[in-house]
Design a protein around this motif. Structure first.
Motif, PDB file in Angstrom:
ATOM      1  N   SER A 280       0.834  -1.199   0.000  1.00  0.00           N
ATOM      2  CA  SER A 280       0.000   0.000   0.000  1.00  0.00           C
ATOM      3  C   SER A 280       0.870   1.250   0.000  1.00  0.00           C
ATOM      4  O   SER A 280       2.099   1.170  -0.009  1.00  0.00           O
ATOM      5  CB  SER A 280      -0.914  -0.008   1.231  1.00  0.00           C
TER       6      SER A 280
ATOM      7  N   TYR B 265      -2.534  -7.215  -2.267  1.00  0.00           N
ATOM      8  CA  TYR B 265      -3.159  -5.945  -2.640  1.00  0.00           C
ATOM      9  C   TYR B 265      -4.392  -6.224  -3.495  1.00  0.00           C
ATOM     10  O   TYR B 265      -4.587  -7.346  -3.967  1.00  0.00           O
ATOM     11  CB  TYR B 265      -2.171  -5.053  -3.405  1.00  0.00           C
TER      12      TYR B 265
ATOM     13  N   HIS C 269      -3.972  -1.692  -7.849  1.00  0.00           N
ATOM     14  CA  HIS C 269      -2.515  -1.671  -7.747  1.00  0.00           C
ATOM     15  C   HIS C 269      -1.893  -2.784  -8.581  1.00  0.00           C
ATOM     16  O   HIS C 269      -2.592  -3.665  -9.071  1.00  0.00           O
ATOM     17  CB  HIS C 269      -2.062  -1.850  -6.284  1.00  0.00           C
TER      18      HIS C 269
END
Length: 119
Positions: free
Chosen positions: A35, A57, A62
């Motif tokens: 993150s 994630y 992402h």
């Protein structure tokens, strides 16, 4: 069995155990996952070649890209860079510097990147 042969076998057994020691698996960002502001996560950890990093994630938002030092510093994805997009990527560390960024615009600049030195 002679004492010298027994000692040699014991030494060989210890060497084999050291050479076949289990590699360590690290979850990048720990419970927070891959993150923003994760760039300091490697500090205080000792990595060796063969260890694995797990990047957790949401792949809708992402990715993970293995880049060079220039890609890491400039937040750029050089041509031919390996892009991971599963949301649960496991990457084995090579000896030396290993660099990873998120290539979604603005994410690397928000410190969604890590540099890991593996002995």
């Amino acid at each position: 069995m002679g004492e010298g042969r027994r000692s040699a076998l014991l030494i060989l057994a210890v060497v084999v155990m050291v050479l076949t020691a289990e590699a360590t698996t690290y979850t990048v960002g720990d419970s927070g996952g891959w993150s923003y502001f994760v760039s300091g996560w490697p500090q205080g950890k000792h990595f060796v070649a063969g260890d694995s990093l797990v990047f957790n994630y949401n792949p809708s938002f992402h990715n993970v890209v293995k880049v060079s030092g220039g890609g890491y510093n400039g937040c750029t994805t050089p041509s031919g860079s390996k892009v991971y997009q599963s949301g649960k990527d496991r990457i084995t560390l090579a000896k030396g510097e290993n660099y990873f960024i998120c290539s979604i615009p603005g994410h690397c600049e928000a410190m969604m990147k890590i540099a890991v030195n593996a002995a």
